[in-house]
Design a protein around this motif. Structure first.
Motif, mmCIF file in Angstrom:
data_model
loop_
_atom_site.group_PDB
_atom_site.id
_atom_site.type_symbol
_atom_site.label_atom_id
_atom_site.label_comp_id
_atom_site.label_asym_id
_atom_site.label_seq_id
_atom_site.Cartn_x
_atom_site.Cartn_y
_atom_site.Cartn_z
ATOM 1 N N VAL A 106 0.821 -1.205 0.000
ATOM 2 C CA VAL A 106 0.000 0.000 0.000
ATOM 3 C C VAL A 106 0.861 1.264 0.000
ATOM 4 O O VAL A 106 0.499 2.278 -0.615
ATOM 5 C CB VAL A 106 -0.976 -0.004 1.200
ATOM 6 N N LEU A 109 1.928 2.732 -3.521
ATOM 7 C CA LEU A 109 0.958 3.288 -4.454
ATOM 8 C C LEU A 109 1.242 4.762 -4.727
ATOM 9 O O LEU A 109 1.748 5.474 -3.851
ATOM 10 C CB LEU A 109 -0.453 3.140 -3.882
ATOM 11 N N GLU A 111 0.064 7.577 -4.227
ATOM 12 C CA GLU A 111 -0.934 8.286 -3.442
ATOM 13 C C GLU A 111 -0.526 9.741 -3.220
ATOM 14 O O GLU A 111 0.438 10.221 -3.811
ATOM 15 C CB GLU A 111 -1.146 7.563 -2.112
ATOM 16 N N THR A 180 2.781 -2.744 -7.351
ATOM 17 C CA THR A 180 1.848 -1.774 -7.932
ATOM 18 C C THR A 180 2.468 -0.943 -9.046
ATOM 19 O O THR A 180 1.741 -0.383 -9.871
ATOM 20 C CB THR A 180 1.320 -0.834 -6.842
ATOM 21 N N GLY A 238 4.670 6.152 -7.935
ATOM 22 C CA GLY A 238 4.732 5.191 -6.843
ATOM 23 C C GLY A 238 6.075 5.264 -6.155
ATOM 24 O O GLY A 238 6.944 6.060 -6.509
ATOM 25 N N ILE A 313 -5.182 3.652 -9.562
ATOM 26 C CA ILE A 313 -4.409 2.473 -9.182
ATOM 27 C C ILE A 313 -4.773 1.984 -7.794
ATOM 28 O O ILE A 313 -4.912 0.781 -7.550
ATOM 29 C CB ILE A 313 -2.894 2.770 -9.276
ATOM 30 N N GLY A 314 -4.921 2.918 -6.833
ATOM 31 C CA GLY A 314 -5.252 2.517 -5.466
ATOM 32 C C GLY A 314 -6.546 1.735 -5.406
ATOM 33 O O GLY A 314 -6.624 0.684 -4.751
ATOM 34 N N TRP A 317 -6.053 -1.650 -7.034
ATOM 35 C CA TRP A 317 -5.235 -2.500 -6.158
ATOM 36 C C TRP A 317 -6.077 -3.063 -5.023
ATOM 37 O O TRP A 317 -6.046 -4.270 -4.734
ATOM 38 C CB TRP A 317 -4.089 -1.648 -5.609
ATOM 39 N N LEU A 332 -5.985 0.305 2.536
ATOM 40 C CA LEU A 332 -5.840 1.519 1.739
ATOM 41 C C LEU A 332 -6.426 2.725 2.469
ATOM 42 O O LEU A 332 -5.810 3.794 2.527
ATOM 43 C CB LEU A 332 -6.512 1.346 0.377
#
Length: 346
Positions: A106, A109, A111, A180, A238, A313-314, A317, A332
């Motif tokens: 996680v 990712l 994010e 990821t 990422g 993507i998150g 995933w 997540l």
């Protein structure tokens, strides 16, 4: 008879001296193994600092033998070596362990974080012993994370092809560390090739791959800049999680004082290590430029399209892990909540 008496007196004297001399406790030496090349900034600013601090906090009761550069085994095998006791503490690169640590990815990712410390502190808050990620994935494997670092966001770097826009990546073979980031490469209409970091330079030189996803500071110790010509900047494809684990069985063999020393040292170096990583990220970007790598900003329209793609993507995933009966969405959401606290505090 006189000889016997003399021997007895000498023995008594030595016994008395021994009783008055404090017992010398020999240090326990622990084996730490990872795959970083000698001089790598992670080892210099996280791993070695942690070992030195633990030795200091335990007054020399704990010392270490350090095995870098895959001396004890391949990157993907080092966690297993810790689980089985071949080493005491092993490097656990999450990207290379997707089969064993799917939820732990996680933190890799793309994010809402742009700095190493934002990602690191948020990730550590859910991965440390007793927290949600530990309970969901690490504890069931019989391991605990000792320390972590989430690296600065990855960029795309190409050996020969010039970067002019998103279409520059179409059809290329790009090295990823797995996990990821493979999804990110696929969203670029490129082909992800999973290769460990130590093997990347040869793959570039041979033309086995056209480029890589890497953070700036990891390119230099692996000798990549001479093989690269172009790179993106100010994007987030990422990240990569550096973590070290110890088996729970081995952990329970340590005294409470040693456990406390290891935990205290970890909290210290996690904060200092990620701060240094942020500083080095910019320094090493400049070094790459001086070696001939041209950094390119994508057109604004392409950045908008890319951000929309990466934002998916998150969710993808988490959905895939949910479908396997794992707590993808829960993990997540926990990471995103932790990120909000970190990013909001800066």
């Amino acid at each position: 008879m006189k000889y016997h008496l003399k021997s007895t007196l000498l023995a008594s004297t030595f016994a008395g001296l021994a009783a008055m001399t404090p017992a010398v406790t020999s240090a326990e030496t622990l084996r730490v193994a990872d795959s970083f090349p000698v001089g790598h900034y992670v080892a210099e600013n996280l791993t070695k600092v942690w070992m030195e601090r633990v030795t200091e906090l335990t007054n020399g009761e704990i010392e270490f033998e350090y095995y870098p550069a895959q001396q004890m085994g391949k990157s993907k095998d080092l966690m297993s070596l810790a689980q089985t006791g071949v080493v005491d503490i092993g490097y656990a690169p999450v990207s290379y362990l997707a089969d064993k640590l799917p939820l732990s990815a996680v933190g890799e990712l793309p994010e809402a974080f742009t700095k190493a410390c934002e990602g690191t502190k948020a990730y550590w808050s859910i991965a440390k012993p007793g927290e949600i990620l530990d309970q969901a994935e690490l504890a069931p494997l019989g391991v605990r994370m000792l320390m972590v670092m989430v690296l600065p966001p990855y960029q795309v770097m190409l050996a020969k092809k010039e970067i002019t826009g998103l279409d520059s990546f179409s059809g290329l073979k790009l090295r990823t560390s797995g996990g990821t980031k493979e999804i990110a490469v696929e969203l670029l209409d490129a082909t992800p090739i999973s290769i460990s970091a130590p093997e990347t330079r040869d793959a570039l030189a041979r033309g086995t791959i056209d480029g890589v996803l890497f953070p700036h500071s990891s390119t230099i110790p692996y000798g990549l800049p001479p093989e690269l010509s172009y790179a993106t900047q100010d994007l987030n494809f990422g990240s990569f999680i550096v973590s070290y684990v110890v088996s729970e069985d081995r952990w329970q063999q340590f005294s409470p004082e040693v456990q406390n020393a290891m935990t205290t040292a970890a909290e210290e170096v996690i904060g200092s290590g990620c701060a240094i990583a942020e500083e080095l990220d910019m320094v090493d970007k400049q070094k790459m430029a001086e070696e001939g790598v041209e950094f390119v900003s994508l057109p604004d329209e392409d950045v908008k399209v890319l951000d929309e793609k990466l934002a998916s993507i998150g969710k993808r995933w988490a959905s895939e892990l949910d479908g396997r009966g794992l707590a993808g969405t829960e993990i997540l959401n926990a990471f995103r909540d932790a990120l909000k606290q970190q990013v909001g505090s800066n």
